[in-house]
Design a protein around this motif. Sequence first.
Motif, PDB file in Angstrom:
ATOM      1  N   ILE A  71       0.919  -0.941  -0.548  1.00 51.53           N
ATOM      2  CA  ILE A  71      -0.144  -0.081  -0.368  1.00 51.53           C
ATOM      3  C   ILE A  71       0.024   1.006   0.111  1.00 51.53           C
ATOM      4  N   HIS A  75      -0.827   6.572   1.876  1.00 45.89           N
ATOM      5  CA  HIS A  75      -2.494   5.660   2.061  1.00 45.89           C
ATOM      6  C   HIS A  75      -2.825   4.827   3.243  1.00 45.89           C
ATOM      7  N   GLY A  77      -2.514   2.593   6.712  1.00 46.43           N
ATOM      8  CA  GLY A  77      -3.345   2.688   8.250  1.00 46.43           C
ATOM      9  C   GLY A  77      -3.967   3.252   8.213  1.00 46.43           C
ATOM     10  N   LYS A  78      -5.682   2.823   6.566  1.00 46.76           N
ATOM     11  CA  LYS A  78      -7.232   3.726   6.568  1.00 46.76           C
ATOM     12  C   LYS A  78      -7.348   2.254   6.103  1.00 46.76           C
ATOM     13  N   ALA A 110       3.262  -4.471  10.680  1.00 47.17           N
ATOM     14  CA  ALA A 110       2.541  -4.442  10.078  1.00 47.17           C
ATOM     15  C   ALA A 110       1.832  -6.071   9.047  1.00 47.17           C
TER      16      ALA A 110
END
Length: 149
Positions: A71, A75, A77-78, A110
């Motif tokens: 990603i 953009h 963390g959404k 992550a």
Amino acid sequence: MLSFLALNRENYQAAFALQVACHSHPWSEATFASCLDGQYFAWQMEENGELAGFYVGLQVLQEATLMDIGIASSHRGKGLAKPLLEHFFSQCRDKGIDEVWLEVRVSNQAAIGLYKQYGFVLIERRKNYYPCKEGREDALIMKLSWENA
Ligand SMILES: CC(C)(COP(=O)(O)OP(=O)(O)OC[C@H]1O[C@@H](n2cnc3c(N)ncnc32)[C@H](O)[C@@H]1OP(=O)(O)O)[C@@H](O)C(=O)NCCC(=O)NCCS
């Protein structure tokens, strides 16, 4: 609004640039370009027409490897990794794939968090598998069986 575009040798440049931006040790353009057809399948995801993410998969019989997924940092963390990964799963289902494998740097919390959330389980830890800034780091080999997808 999210939209998805299948990548091919004519339209991969922006996704390749994103792949480079996503990694400390990215693929070369030749490697990326070689992962667009045949048994490979690669897509980019756009949010309101702007490139937000990409993935590359490889099918071998009823198994797939998630070769890469990313990603754009702007953009992250959404929650956008979820529809991107779900799109990969839907492609896998369409192709009759019942098992997905991947490898991930042990430091990549992550990505590991994302994969665990979708039911990937740890199969093996490979010592010193990846080059990194301070020498080498381990890889985690993870698998998701179809019934868990
Ligand atoms: C991994 C990556 C795709 C996640 O994208 P993202 O947009 O930040 O993730 P999302 O906001 O969609 O979050 C999805 C899930 O990922 C996990 N996650 C995301 N950031 C996390 C973090 N910092 N720590 C732990 N888990 C995390 C969580 O499970 C999260 O779900 P939740 O919000 O319900 O808890 C992104 O960090 C990236 O592109 N990294 C660089 C490329 C890369 O390393 N790819 C993986 C190659 S193996």
